[in-house]
Design an enzyme around this catalytic site. Sequence first.
Site, PDB file in Angstrom:
ATOM      1  N   ASP A  34      17.849 -11.899  23.234  1.00  0.00           N
ATOM      2  CA  ASP A  34      18.264 -12.367  21.917  1.00  0.00           C
ATOM      3  C   ASP A  34      19.519 -13.230  21.994  1.00  0.00           C
ATOM      4  O   ASP A  34      19.668 -14.211  21.283  1.00  0.00           O
ATOM      5  CB  ASP A  34      18.586 -11.179  20.997  1.00  0.00           C
ATOM      6  N   LEU A  84     -14.405 -11.767  -1.119  1.00  0.00           N
ATOM      7  CA  LEU A  84     -15.635 -11.326  -0.461  1.00  0.00           C
ATOM      8  C   LEU A  84     -16.245 -10.196  -1.265  1.00  0.00           C
ATOM      9  O   LEU A  84     -15.521  -9.443  -1.925  1.00  0.00           O
ATOM     10  CB  LEU A  84     -15.297 -10.794   0.931  1.00  0.00           C
ATOM     11  N   LYS A 287     -18.768 -12.023   9.421  1.00  0.00           N
ATOM     12  CA  LYS A 287     -19.024 -13.422   9.058  1.00  0.00           C
ATOM     13  C   LYS A 287     -20.100 -14.002   9.969  1.00  0.00           C
ATOM     14  O   LYS A 287     -20.182 -13.623  11.144  1.00  0.00           O
ATOM     15  CB  LYS A 287     -17.749 -14.268   9.254  1.00  0.00           C
ATOM     16  N   LYS A 311     -15.572  -1.988   3.703  1.00  0.00           N
ATOM     17  CA  LYS A 311     -14.282  -1.323   3.476  1.00  0.00           C
ATOM     18  C   LYS A 311     -14.281   0.051   4.133  1.00  0.00           C
ATOM     19  O   LYS A 311     -15.231   0.828   3.969  1.00  0.00           O
ATOM     20  CB  LYS A 311     -14.049  -1.148   1.961  1.00  0.00           C
ATOM     21  N   CYS A 405      17.137  16.448 -18.028  1.00  0.00           N
ATOM     22  CA  CYS A 405      17.345  16.571 -16.583  1.00  0.00           C
ATOM     23  C   CYS A 405      17.137  18.027 -16.146  1.00  0.00           C
ATOM     24  O   CYS A 405      17.728  18.931 -16.732  1.00  0.00           O
ATOM     25  CB  CYS A 405      18.758  16.109 -16.227  1.00  0.00           C
ATOM     26  N   CYS A 408      20.741  19.419 -15.077  1.00  0.00           N
ATOM     27  CA  CYS A 408      21.924  19.550 -15.930  1.00  0.00           C
ATOM     28  C   CYS A 408      21.576  19.473 -17.416  1.00  0.00           C
ATOM     29  O   CYS A 408      22.456  19.510 -18.266  1.00  0.00           O
ATOM     30  CB  CYS A 408      22.953  18.473 -15.588  1.00  0.00           C
ATOM     31  N   CYS A 423      18.845  10.336 -15.250  1.00  0.00           N
ATOM     32  CA  CYS A 423      19.781  11.282 -15.847  1.00  0.00           C
ATOM     33  C   CYS A 423      21.105  10.526 -15.953  1.00  0.00           C
ATOM     34  O   CYS A 423      21.641  10.068 -14.938  1.00  0.00           O
ATOM     35  CB  CYS A 423      19.936  12.500 -14.943  1.00  0.00           C
ATOM     36  N   CYS A 429      26.248  15.925 -13.462  1.00  0.00           N
ATOM     37  CA  CYS A 429      24.997  16.528 -12.980  1.00  0.00           C
ATOM     38  C   CYS A 429      25.188  16.994 -11.530  1.00  0.00           C
ATOM     39  O   CYS A 429      25.469  16.175 -10.647  1.00  0.00           O
ATOM     40  CB  CYS A 429      23.875  15.489 -13.069  1.00  0.00           C
TER      41      CYS A 429
HETATM   42  S1  IVH Z   1     -12.264 -14.331   5.095  1.00  0.00           S
HETATM   43  C1  IVH Z   1     -14.383 -16.786   1.483  1.00  0.00           C
HETATM   44  N1  IVH Z   1     -11.192 -12.690   6.802  1.00  0.00           N
HETATM   45  O1  IVH Z   1      -9.773 -10.227   2.000  1.00  0.00           O
HETATM   46  C2  IVH Z   1     -13.571 -15.608   1.836  1.00  0.00           C
HETATM   47  N2  IVH Z   1     -10.553 -12.468   4.513  1.00  0.00           N
HETATM   48  O2  IVH Z   1     -11.837 -10.177  -0.496  1.00  0.00           O
HETATM   49  C3  IVH Z   1     -12.823 -15.834   3.093  1.00  0.00           C
HETATM   50  N3  IVH Z   1      -8.873 -10.727   4.111  1.00  0.00           N
HETATM   51  O3  IVH Z   1      -8.917 -12.828  -0.140  1.00  0.00           O
HETATM   52  C4  IVH Z   1     -11.977 -14.704   3.435  1.00  0.00           C
HETATM   53  N4  IVH Z   1      -8.659 -10.085   6.209  1.00  0.00           N
HETATM   54  O4  IVH Z   1      -7.145 -12.046   1.469  1.00  0.00           O
HETATM   55  C5  IVH Z   1     -11.258 -13.050   5.496  1.00  0.00           C
HETATM   56  N5  IVH Z   1     -10.299 -11.338   8.461  1.00  0.00           N
HETATM   57  C6  IVH Z   1     -10.356 -11.700   7.176  1.00  0.00           C
HETATM   58  C7  IVH Z   1      -9.592 -11.069   6.178  1.00  0.00           C
HETATM   59  C8  IVH Z   1      -9.725 -11.477   4.853  1.00  0.00           C
HETATM   60  C9  IVH Z   1      -8.244  -9.899   4.952  1.00  0.00           C
HETATM   61  C10 IVH Z   1      -8.659 -10.745   2.639  1.00  0.00           C
HETATM   62  C11 IVH Z   1      -8.416 -12.104   2.075  1.00  0.00           C
HETATM   63  C12 IVH Z   1      -9.458 -12.295   1.004  1.00  0.00           C
HETATM   64  C13 IVH Z   1      -9.971 -10.916   0.788  1.00  0.00           C
HETATM   65  C14 IVH Z   1     -11.467 -10.976   0.507  1.00  0.00           C
END
Ligand code: IVH
Length: 667
Positions: A34, A84, A287, A311, A405, A408, A423, A429
């Site tokens: 650093d 998404l 994707k 999710k 509170c 007190c 409070c 207190c």
């Molecule tokens: S791709 C067309 N990749 O999740 C959508 N999104 O609901 C392209 N996010 O708004 C998004 N990690 O903020 C993508 N590896 C990832 C991601 C990601 C988090 C978030 C992003 C987006 C939301 C989708």
Amino acid sequence: MNQREAAIRISHLREELDKHNHNYYVLNKPEIDDYTFDQMMAELIGLENEFPEFFDASSPTQRVGSDLNQEFKQVAHKYQMLSLSNTYTEEEVQDFDQRVRKLTDENFEYVCELKFDGISISLTYEDGLLIKAVTRGDGEKGDDVTANVKTIKSIPLRLKGDYPPEFEIRGEILLPFSVFEMLNAEREEIGEQPFANPRNAASGTLKLQNSSVVASRKLDAYLYHVLGDNLPDDGHFELLHHASLWGFKISEHTRKCRNLQEIFDFLREWNVKRKDLPVATDGVVIKINSTRLQKELGFTAKSPRWAIAYKFKAERVSTTLNSVSYQVGRTGAITPVANLEPVLLAGTVVKRATLHNADVIKNLDLHLGDLVFVEKGGEIIPKIISVDLSARHPMSEAVRFIERCPECNSQLIRQDGESAWYCPNETGCPTQLKGKLEHFISRKAMNIDGLGSETIELLFQNNLIHNVADLYELKPGDLINLERLGEKSATRILDSLESSKTVPFERVLFALGIRYVGETVAKKLARELKSIDMIESASLDELMSVDEIGGKIAESIINWFSDDQNKRLIGRLKDRHLNFELKSELKEGQTEKLKGLSIIISGTFEKFSRDDLKAFIELNGGKNVTSISAKTNYLVAGENIGPSKLEKAQKLKIPIISEDELLQLTD
Ligand code: IVH
């Protein structure tokens, strides 16, 4: 150094500093310490100051942020920022795969990547330079947060290698768990409500008006989507690899998958491994790799047909709400806590969950005895997500936030725009008093050896102390007779109290425990206003003119000093000779004629070298600053003054003076 040499050196330093930033923040592999980094940065700042004609918005010196308050401009997105659609089970992922296969006959690959739980951001680069950073907003237009984003060290300001001349890259801004915890500890210390999770903290940070505060918060960013014409590859995975070569931080956990089984393997693996990551993730994004196929498949009204989010199930259990208790903090803030029937959640037994404030109780419509669902919010603090209404007893009693509170019995108050109840009995207190004493003696404040919360409790119960001034009136006899305290400990405590009289003013100020006056604020106040008397007599505007001090802090300081009991407390502590002013001994030739003035110099001068001029300003009590802000008092202009500095000074209406005029100021 002449101009040509300076240009070479500046460009070398910028390249080196960019490289070391990248090694440290993107690759996690620092190559220098650093100190060496700071030395190089200091040299670059010096040279950029001396040769303002070489100003460059993408220089690593520009990451420090500015203390100018900014309004966020709304900017339209070139490509809409859609979200998404979410899935929660493997079956739903299978449905997604079948939907896609109905739309195309070709063979294709998927990419699985982590879904980061932060704030999405779109970055625009032109000719390798970051020119714009915009939040998602409503998907059509977002806030221009470029100044704040420039402070994030893992986001390159200037790209390396063979990048397209113009493109956009999207990703997620995150606050690592470790920084989040530190930030929350600091907030609690100064009586601010902690952030509920790292995402809220990141979002709050990104929208701060003062980018130098953003710079201090250590945000991070992962990028996951390259957009533009004429990109170097068709594959999304391959584009991310290119992006990493241009200098972006790309998750190393992204993987190509050829079929559903490989996708499921990724989901199962990361459902477990994500717990070891330094940042929050809430799922996996699946994707289609080919961006050509992505375009062919296109979008529905809300989301792409070529991607889906899976999710993770937050670990969630149900249990009974037994009661709600209320904790009183040292500043009087009341935090409700749910007492639960103990239950196992993500490997630990949970007995309590935070309810944050009265609004949370109201929104959940909590009743005593309710069956509640508890989750580990942001993987950290357990919280109640919802109530199983079908299991509610018809006669159950709604949880009503207390009006008085619990310690007190004072009537609680809530200020406009604040979510917390307080409070107001700051000087009576017992819990607040003990909290204030504990804060006063703590390591970062007065650092009193031998005193801890148990001894404070003991002294308090024995009516020996009520406030911090009482500590300095303790006598050996008071302590020796207390149970558990021998002569040795008594001497240690008294000695330590005695030596605390040399603790510098800024720490004494922090130790007083004025709401919102944490360590940093105390330091700034002490440096600018120099003594407790100056702080006490300062107006709201004067307080607000101190760096980083806004209306809320200034008001809290004024309120504190308007209380007679606090005034008496300061009087007693002064009698005991605690440090209530900044100690400074004037050196030979030193004056205070430029005291309180922030002065920037630019160009070359006749009578002084630049270094001598800076020394002259400091010798006369002025502050030599290196970047112009609304708080700069004078720009001393020499020959060849940098055009950008001149323009900025004119825009901010900062008086521009010559070196002779500066000399006149000290006459
Ligand atoms: S791709 C067309 N990749 O999740 C959508 N999104 O609901 C392209 N996010 O708004 C998004 N990690 O903020 C993508 N590896 C990832 C991601 C990601 C988090 C978030 C992003 C987006 C939301 C989708």
